[in-house]
Design an enzyme around this catalytic site. Structure first.
Site, PDB file in Angstrom:
ATOM      1  N   SER A 123      -1.019   9.095   8.536  1.00 28.61           N
ATOM      2  CA  SER A 123       0.136   8.206   8.353  1.00 28.61           C
ATOM      3  C   SER A 123       0.311   7.807   6.897  1.00 28.61           C
ATOM      4  CB  SER A 123       0.010   6.975   9.245  1.00 28.61           C
ATOM      5  OG  SER A 123      -1.206   6.329   8.995  1.00 28.61           O
ATOM      6  N   HIS A 144       3.760  14.373  10.228  1.00 31.05           N
ATOM      7  CA  HIS A 144       3.587  12.972  10.633  1.00 31.05           C
ATOM      8  C   HIS A 144       4.556  12.638  11.767  1.00 31.05           C
ATOM      9  CE1 HIS A 144       3.850   8.452   9.484  1.00 31.05           C
ATOM     10  NE2 HIS A 144       2.950   8.644  10.414  1.00 31.05           N
ATOM     11  N   GLU A 156       7.860  13.765   9.780  1.00 32.95           N
ATOM     12  CA  GLU A 156       7.844  13.923   8.326  1.00 32.95           C
ATOM     13  C   GLU A 156       6.935  15.110   8.027  1.00 32.95           C
ATOM     14  OE1 GLU A 156       8.361   9.514   6.355  1.00 32.95           O
ATOM     15  OE2 GLU A 156       6.418   9.969   7.229  1.00 32.95           O
ATOM     16  N   ASN A 194       6.653   4.939   6.454  1.00 35.79           N
ATOM     17  CA  ASN A 194       5.656   3.868   6.362  1.00 35.79           C
ATOM     18  C   ASN A 194       5.759   3.081   5.058  1.00 35.79           C
ATOM     19  OD1 ASN A 194       4.645   4.047   8.892  1.00 35.79           O
ATOM     20  ND2 ASN A 194       2.897   5.338   8.364  1.00 35.79           N
TER      21      ASN A 194
HETATM   22  N1  3HC Z   1       6.190   9.979  27.360  1.00 35.34           N
HETATM   23  C1  3HC Z   1       7.362  10.337  27.874  1.00 35.34           C
HETATM   24  N2  3HC Z   1       8.428   9.525  27.934  1.00 35.34           N
HETATM   25  C2  3HC Z   1       8.281   8.289  27.451  1.00 35.34           C
HETATM   26  C3  3HC Z   1       7.063   7.822  26.895  1.00 35.34           C
HETATM   27  C4  3HC Z   1       5.993   8.734  26.843  1.00 35.34           C
HETATM   28  N3  3HC Z   1       4.816   8.397  26.308  1.00 35.34           N
HETATM   29  N4  3HC Z   1       7.237   6.539  26.504  1.00 35.34           N
HETATM   30  C5  3HC Z   1       8.508   6.199  26.798  1.00 35.34           C
HETATM   31  N5  3HC Z   1       9.133   7.260  27.373  1.00 35.34           N
HETATM   32  C6  3HC Z   1      10.528   7.341  27.800  1.00 35.34           C
HETATM   33  C7  3HC Z   1      10.799   6.518  29.026  1.00 35.34           C
HETATM   34  O1  3HC Z   1      10.485   7.249  30.196  1.00 35.34           O
HETATM   35  C8  3HC Z   1      12.295   6.285  28.896  1.00 35.34           C
HETATM   36  O2  3HC Z   1      12.983   7.461  29.299  1.00 35.34           O
HETATM   37  P1  3HC Z   1      14.410   7.371  30.058  1.00 35.34           P
HETATM   38  O3  3HC Z   1      15.332   6.659  29.112  1.00 35.34           O
HETATM   39  O4  3HC Z   1      14.786   8.796  30.303  1.00 35.34           O
HETATM   40  O5  3HC Z   1      14.117   6.566  31.283  1.00 35.34           O
HETATM   41  C9  3HC Z   1      12.480   6.142  27.377  1.00 35.34           C
HETATM   42  O6  3HC Z   1      11.359   6.781  26.772  1.00 35.34           O
HETATM   43  C10 3HC Z   1      12.524   4.701  26.908  1.00 35.34           C
HETATM   44  O7  3HC Z   1      11.359   4.024  27.359  1.00 35.34           O
HETATM   45  P2  3HC Z   1      11.358   2.654  28.180  1.00 35.34           P
HETATM   46  O8  3HC Z   1      12.593   2.584  29.048  1.00 35.34           O
HETATM   47  O9  3HC Z   1      10.038   2.515  28.833  1.00 35.34           O
HETATM   48  O10 3HC Z   1      11.376   1.520  27.085  1.00 35.34           O
HETATM   49  P3  3HC Z   1      12.386   1.178  25.939  1.00 35.34           P
HETATM   50  O11 3HC Z   1      13.786   1.592  26.207  1.00 35.34           O
HETATM   51  O12 3HC Z   1      12.088  -0.236  25.673  1.00 35.34           O
HETATM   52  O13 3HC Z   1      11.854   2.074  24.712  1.00 35.34           O
HETATM   53  C11 3HC Z   1      10.467   2.557  22.875  1.00 35.34           C
HETATM   54  C12 3HC Z   1      10.525   2.054  24.311  1.00 35.34           C
HETATM   55  C13 3HC Z   1      10.949   4.002  22.795  1.00 35.34           C
HETATM   56  C14 3HC Z   1       8.999   2.483  22.454  1.00 35.34           C
HETATM   57  C15 3HC Z   1      11.387   1.628  21.985  1.00 35.34           C
HETATM   58  O14 3HC Z   1      11.043   0.292  22.165  1.00 35.34           O
HETATM   59  C16 3HC Z   1      11.299   1.955  20.505  1.00 35.34           C
HETATM   60  O15 3HC Z   1      11.929   2.889  20.024  1.00 35.34           O
HETATM   61  N6  3HC Z   1      10.474   1.167  19.751  1.00 35.34           N
HETATM   62  C17 3HC Z   1      10.261   1.389  18.331  1.00 35.34           C
HETATM   63  C18 3HC Z   1       9.229   2.455  18.158  1.00 35.34           C
HETATM   64  C19 3HC Z   1       8.937   2.745  16.720  1.00 35.34           C
HETATM   65  O16 3HC Z   1       9.516   2.203  15.786  1.00 35.34           O
HETATM   66  N7  3HC Z   1       7.987   3.669  16.508  1.00 35.34           N
HETATM   67  C20 3HC Z   1       7.553   4.033  15.176  1.00 35.34           C
HETATM   68  C21 3HC Z   1       6.352   3.236  14.831  1.00 35.34           C
HETATM   69  S1  3HC Z   1       5.739   3.616  13.232  1.00 35.34           S
HETATM   70  C22 3HC Z   1       4.717   4.907  13.476  1.00 35.34           C
HETATM   71  O17 3HC Z   1       4.483   5.382  14.566  1.00 35.34           O
HETATM   72  C23 3HC Z   1       4.086   5.491  12.248  1.00 35.34           C
HETATM   73  C24 3HC Z   1       2.596   5.286  12.238  1.00 35.34           C
HETATM   74  O18 3HC Z   1       2.093   6.066  11.166  1.00 35.34           O
HETATM   75  C25 3HC Z   1       2.229   3.821  12.023  1.00 35.34           C
END
Ligand code: 3HC
Length: 289
Positions: A123, A144, A156, A194
């Protein structure tokens, strides 16, 4: 190597990112090896994949057969040698510690044929530094992914100082085959996302330290004011406070710029073991720690 030649992907690490990447590769039709140090970690990785997939079945978004097919294309391993057999690309998602990664890459270089491509899901750490312990710096690239990897569209693709154009191209095409949108990024601490995202999360901890607003209201303000799906504390708890702190430390160390100084509150919560959802407690309490 062309992207058409990639049949089998070996994912190292079965944590949140490793399991998510393994699932993503399997959904795209690749045969996948997923390796971690113990049976328990590997099993944990499969559970991390199964739980959200089962929820999709319950909601009528997917059939049980589809879930079994996705999981069925992934083989779990604890032996590194066994996991690497037949892999065309290795995607590494182990603990974010340069010493651990370098040791692993030295071993990988000895165990895999020359043409195998190494991709690190780091990351924020230096691709060039990891690549330098191998004899294949030109076939070493950063890929990434973002959490949750099966859902988030971005990869990325990071070019180290010695990465060849062919390897960057392969990583870009592989990302597209995985259903992602790649963005090519030059090596720089924190890359693009990040470097922007984690200082924002860090600043939220400073706001809290100064009692500017409650955690709930800081989250609410950012969700309603900028349409973020999660507020900064919800996101920090989701990705792990230790992960955010590690990124801030790299940004601070590499740039020497005080604007990247980790928030004392973030440091304190990590020291207390409040790492977020994974430990049951971070900024918020999830009833597990
Ligand atoms: N596998 C398959 N499908 C998944 C899943 C997984 N692990 N997790 C969630 N889903 C699917 C769900 O089934 C759902 O699908 P559908 O719309 O077809 O029913 C869809 O994704 C949305 O999930 P939920 O309905 O459970 O929940 P939300 O609508 O609240 O979305 C989220 C959850 C996608 C996590 C959303 O809250 C989000 O986008 N959050 C921000 C995430 C983010 O910013 N990530 C980046 C973090 S930084 C990083 O990772 C970098 C690192 O280096 C630190």
């Amino acid at each position: 190597m062309q992207v058409e030649d990639v049949q089998r992907v070996c994912v190292l690490g079965a944590g949140t990112m490793g399991a998510g990447i393994a699932q993503t590769c399997s959904v795209a039709g690749f045969s996948v090896a997923m390796r971690d140090l113990t049976e328990e970690f590997v099993e944990g990785g499969f559970q991390r994949m199964r739980d959200p997939l089962e929820k999709r079945v319950a909601r009528g978004k997917m059939t049980q057969e589809e879930v079994e097919a996705i999981l069925g294309r992934i083989e779990g391993f604890t032996s590194l040698e066994e996991a690497l057999k037949g892999a065309d690309v290795v995607i590494e998602a182990v603990f974010e510690e340069m010493g651990i990664k370098k040791e692993l890459y030295g071993e990988l270089d000895r165990l895999t044929p020359d043409e195998v491509i190494f991709a690190s899901n780091t990351s924020s750490l230096s691709i060039t530094e990891m690549a330098a312990v191998t004899g294949r710096s030109d076939r070493f690239v950063g890929m990434h992914f973002f959490n949750p990897a099966p859902v988030m569209k971005l990869v990325e693709v990071i070019r180290g100082s010695e990465t060849s154009d062919e390897t960057v191209q392969l990583a870009m095409e592989l990302s597209r085959k995985l259903g992602k949108e790649p963005v090519e990024v030059k090596e720089s601490a924190g890359f693009v996302v990040n470097r922007l995202l984690v200082p924002m999360l860090n600043e939220a901890f400073n706001l809290l330290l100064e009692n500017v607003a409650s955690p709930e209201d800081i989250d609410k303000a950012m969700k309603l004011g900028t349409n973020m799906p999660m507020g900064p504390f919800e996101l920090a708890d989701f990705t792990g406070l230790d992960v955010g702190l590690a990124v801030m430390e790299v940004l601070h160390r590499e740039s020497g710029d005080p604007k990247f100084r980790p928030s004392p509150l973030l440091r304190q919560l990590v020291r207390a073991g409040r790492l977020g959802r994974k430990t049951g407690r971070g900024v918020y309490d999830y009833g597990g720690g």
